[in-house]
Design an enzyme around this catalytic site. Structure first.
Site, PDB file in Angstrom:
ATOM      1  CD  GLN A  27       1.731  -5.095  10.060  1.00 40.88           C
ATOM      2  OE1 GLN A  27       1.223  -4.794   8.992  1.00 40.88           O
ATOM      3  NE2 GLN A  27       2.022  -4.199  10.977  1.00 40.88           N
ATOM      4  CE1 TYR A  54       9.765   0.023  14.869  1.00 39.99           C
ATOM      5  CE2 TYR A  54      11.050  -0.285  12.867  1.00 39.99           C
ATOM      6  CZ  TYR A  54      10.363   0.541  13.736  1.00 39.99           C
ATOM      7  OH  TYR A  54      10.258   1.886  13.462  1.00 39.99           O
ATOM      8  CD  GLN A 174      14.206   7.378  12.419  1.00 40.20           C
ATOM      9  OE1 GLN A 174      13.675   6.777  13.333  1.00 40.20           O
ATOM     10  NE2 GLN A 174      15.102   6.823  11.625  1.00 40.20           N
ATOM     11  N   GLY A 283       6.955   2.629   4.477  1.00 38.63           N
ATOM     12  CA  GLY A 283       6.549   1.386   5.128  1.00 38.63           C
ATOM     13  C   GLY A 283       5.576   0.656   4.228  1.00 38.63           C
TER      14      GLY A 283
END
Length: 323
Positions: A27, A54, A174, A283
């Protein structure tokens, strides 16, 4: 920056960590990603989280390149990665011992590191995972291991297997945690923390951007929900539940104004207050956004029991013990 123990492992991590789903994916540019990582490190963040999937491995490569160029002491930061098991070949799918070991070695090549501090594993057979994780730790490929999206019973089973066969148990879970996702982190994980010392590293404190007051019943442009591949987020925002959640976010604005902060800062600080939470992963897509989120640390000290009760009253979703 404030630091906390990762569960009861003794490892000290910053209470705010940096996730790489947005920052080191596709991005933003590599230059912008380097700016974000530099600001994070200079402000005391020492926990950087990534995974093998990712941006098809680009996140790990970008993170590795930046760390190498910066020359920071390896002992001064904590790198975590996750094994998903979503490769193209049949042997690259699932969480077999083969893929855990080979996948981690490939991640280390992309990261240009000799080891990761923590390797996380998605849900799978606890007995199989414990044995594979013990092997990679004994080989020096990782220092600790943790679970990702596991249920409390599964984590307890993994701990029991480790103790029974003298293997290495997980140190943390997590889990997703935000104003609208509360049950697991607030009710289940604290019990595990006290029983077996498992801490929690939580992600998505802003519910993928939903808790920012920017949507307000519509999809602004630009925003993450308008990016290709994020149709699921757009659908979530426009769903009935999404609209109800946005209305509650707007109800929080007066509290945020009273505390002199943004709704995002309030939401992140609210996540940090939970018992057993070692670190909350952020994030961000820019250094400016990261600095704004770091303001949550000042808000945390202002979250009095009365303020928390007021927030709970507005949300109406506080989980209660079933005992």
């Amino acid at each position: 920056m404030k630091y906390r123990n990762l569960g009861k492992s003794g490892l000290r991590v910053s209470c705010l960590g940096l996730g790489t789903w947005v920052t080191f994916g596709s991005q933003i540019s590599d230059e912008a990603a380097e700016d974000v990582l530099t600001v994070a490190y200079e402000h005391g963040i020492n926990l950087f989280d990534t995974t093998e999937v990712y941006a098809a491995g680009k996140a790990e490569r970008t993170l590795g390149n930046i760390l190498k160029s910066k020359g920071w002491r390896r002992s001064s930061y904590v790198i975590t990665t996750k094994i998903f098991g979503r490769g193209q070949a049949e042997t690259e799918r699932g969480l077999s011992r083969k893929h855990i070991i080979e996948g981690l070695r490939e991640s280390l090549e992309r990261l240009q590191l000799g080891y990761v501090d923590i390797i996380f594993a998605n849900r799978s057979d606890p007995n199989k995972i414990v044995r594979a994780m013990t092997y990679v730790i004994n080989q020096g490929l990782a220092l600790y291991w943790g679970t990702s999206r596991w249920g409390a019973a599964e984590i307890m089973e993994a701990y029991s297997v480790a103790r029974q066969f003298n293997l290495i148990p997980p140190v943390c879970e997590q889990a997703e945690h935000h104003l609208f996702q509360r049950e697991k982190v607030e009710m289940q994980l604290p019990e595990l923390y006290h029983k077996i010392g498992v801490g929690s590293v939580t992600w998505s404190p802003l519910a993928c951007g939903l808790i920012t007051s920017k949507y307000d019943g519509r999809i602004p442009d630009p925003c993450r929900a308008t990016i290709k591949g994020y149709q699921w987020l757009k659908d979530k925002v426009q769903s009935e539940d999404g609209k109800k959640q946005q209305a509650k976010v707007m109800d929080l604005l007066p509290i945020a104004h009273q505390l002199g902060c943004t709704v995002a800062q309030l939401a992140i600080a609210w996540c940090l207050r939970s018992e057993g939470v070692s670190s909350v992963l952020l994030g961000v897509s820019s250094a400016e956004q990261l600095i704004e989120h770091l303001g949550a640390l000042q808000v945390l000290s202002q979250l009095t029991p009365q303020t928390v009760m007021e927030i709970d009253g507005l949300l109406g979703n506080k989980p209660h013990s079933k005992k």
